[in-house]
Design an enzyme around this catalytic site. Structure first.
Site, PDB file in Angstrom:
ATOM      1  N   GLY A  14       0.781  -1.244   0.000  1.00  0.00           N
ATOM      2  CA  GLY A  14       0.000   0.000   0.000  1.00  0.00           C
ATOM      3  C   GLY A  14       0.805   1.282   0.000  1.00  0.00           C
ATOM      4  CG  ASN A  16       1.833   3.152  -5.926  1.00  0.00           C
ATOM      5  OD1 ASN A  16       2.197   4.209  -6.448  1.00  0.00           O
ATOM      6  ND2 ASN A  16       2.451   1.998  -6.134  1.00  0.00           N
ATOM      7  CG  LEU A  95     -10.344  -6.108 -11.954  1.00  0.00           C
ATOM      8  CD1 LEU A  95     -10.265  -4.594 -12.143  1.00  0.00           C
ATOM      9  CD2 LEU A  95     -11.213  -6.448 -10.743  1.00  0.00           C
ATOM     10  CG  HIS A 111       2.763  -2.524 -15.241  1.00  0.00           C
ATOM     11  ND1 HIS A 111       2.431  -3.756 -14.728  1.00  0.00           N
ATOM     12  CD2 HIS A 111       3.890  -2.700 -15.980  1.00  0.00           C
ATOM     13  CE1 HIS A 111       3.312  -4.648 -15.154  1.00  0.00           C
ATOM     14  NE2 HIS A 111       4.211  -4.033 -15.912  1.00  0.00           N
ATOM     15  CG  ASP A 147      -0.121  -5.153 -17.190  1.00  0.00           C
ATOM     16  OD1 ASP A 147      -0.872  -4.618 -16.360  1.00  0.00           O
ATOM     17  OD2 ASP A 147       0.668  -6.061 -16.895  1.00  0.00           O
TER      18      ASP A 147
HETATM   19  C1  GAR Z   1       3.804  -1.342  -7.245  1.00  0.00           C
HETATM   20  O1  GAR Z   1       5.125  -1.361  -7.706  1.00  0.00           O
HETATM   21  C2  GAR Z   1       2.843  -1.445  -8.412  1.00  0.00           C
HETATM   22  O2  GAR Z   1       3.277  -0.764  -9.564  1.00  0.00           O
HETATM   23  C3  GAR Z   1       2.835  -2.927  -8.648  1.00  0.00           C
HETATM   24  O3  GAR Z   1       2.822  -3.498  -7.366  1.00  0.00           O
HETATM   25  C4  GAR Z   1       3.484  -2.618  -6.466  1.00  0.00           C
HETATM   26  C5  GAR Z   1       2.576  -2.365  -5.302  1.00  0.00           C
HETATM   27  O4  GAR Z   1       3.236  -1.637  -4.304  1.00  0.00           O
HETATM   28  N1  GAR Z   1       1.712  -3.327  -9.431  1.00  0.00           N
HETATM   29  C6  GAR Z   1       1.745  -4.303 -10.315  1.00  0.00           C
HETATM   30  O5  GAR Z   1       2.737  -4.965 -10.516  1.00  0.00           O
HETATM   31  C7  GAR Z   1       0.445  -4.536 -11.051  1.00  0.00           C
HETATM   32  N2  GAR Z   1       0.640  -5.451 -12.112  1.00  0.00           N
HETATM   33  P1  GAR Z   1       2.417  -0.884  -3.187  1.00  0.00           P
HETATM   34  O6  GAR Z   1       1.446  -1.902  -2.586  1.00  0.00           O
HETATM   35  O7  GAR Z   1       3.461  -0.462  -2.189  1.00  0.00           O
HETATM   36  O8  GAR Z   1       1.709   0.263  -3.812  1.00  0.00           O
END
Ligand code: GAR
Length: 217
Positions: A14, A16, A95, A111, A147
């Protein structure tokens, strides 16, 4: 100011989500988080939402026999909270087409690569193994193909000679945190639209902000 209502979907750490919570706490930010949903009960990100007094829900995919019944509950929960834009923030579940059709151009994702290169869940290792010198992150609209939806923003991040997948992921994550809130600002202030699968500004021109590169600041 009427703010765009965001529903954030997470599965883990979490960071982001935290960056979006910080952005939404700024006075003039045109969006607010009304709900955070995790498909995992132990997702660390839930704590960030609770600390910020944001409503949370856990919808555990393991409790569902098929993808569509999970997606139906997800849809109802988001709808009931008045969510207007769904932001996937480390949500590690595909989804269904049914769900995506219910929310046309209302789902975005971040991504950790420069799409359309390095799709999927192993991007950083694939970047390191490929020998490319630049990677980055992409914020895009979600379509039925994984993606692959229209790109809203990207940030380029160098791949350094001694990088491993963890050091690269850490560097890219910093740009993710800047990019995601900026992309949401563009949507919430009605600055962009989609034409022929491309994101352009509302008057039909390319705008500087779309090519703004947070990693170069
Ligand atoms: C982030 O790097 C995001 O870009 C990636 O997972 C991580 C989550 O980090 N998402 C993907 O790879 C989606 N395909 P976070 O939970 O600290 O935000």
């Amino acid at each position: 100011m009427k703010k765009l209502k965001l529903g954030i979907l997470i599965s883990g750490r979490g960071s982001n989500l935290q960056a979006l919570i910080n952005a939404c706490s700024e006075n003039n930010y045109p969006a607010e988080i009304v709900l955070v949903i995790s498909n995992k009960p132990d997702a660390q990100g839930l704590k960030h939402a609770i600390e910020a007094n944001i409503e949370t829900q856990v919808i555990e995919h393991n409790n569902y026999s098929d993808r569509e019944s999970f997606d139906k509950d997800l849809n109802e929960t988001l709808y009931a909270s008045g969510v207007e834009l769904i932001c996937l923030a480390g949500f590690m579940r595909l989804l269904s087409g049914w769900f995506i059709e219910k929310w046309p151009n209302k789902i975005i994702n971040i991504h950790p690569s420069l799409l359309p290169a390095f799709k999927g869940t192993n991007s950083h290792a694939e970047v390191i193994n490929s020998g490319v010198k630049i990677s980055g992150c992409t914020v895009h609209f979600v379509t039925k193909d994984m993606d692959a939806g229209p790109i809203i923003m990207q940030a380029a991040v160098p791949v350094l000679p001694n990088d491993n997948k963890d050091s690269l992921a850490k560097r890219i994550l910093k740009s993710e945190h800047k990019c995601y809130s900026h992309a949401i600002r563009l949507i919430a202030s009605n600055k962009i639209k989609i034409k022929n699968q491309l994101v352009i500004d509302i008057s039909g021109n390319k705008i500087d902000e779309i090519t703004f590169n947070p990693s170069l600041e």
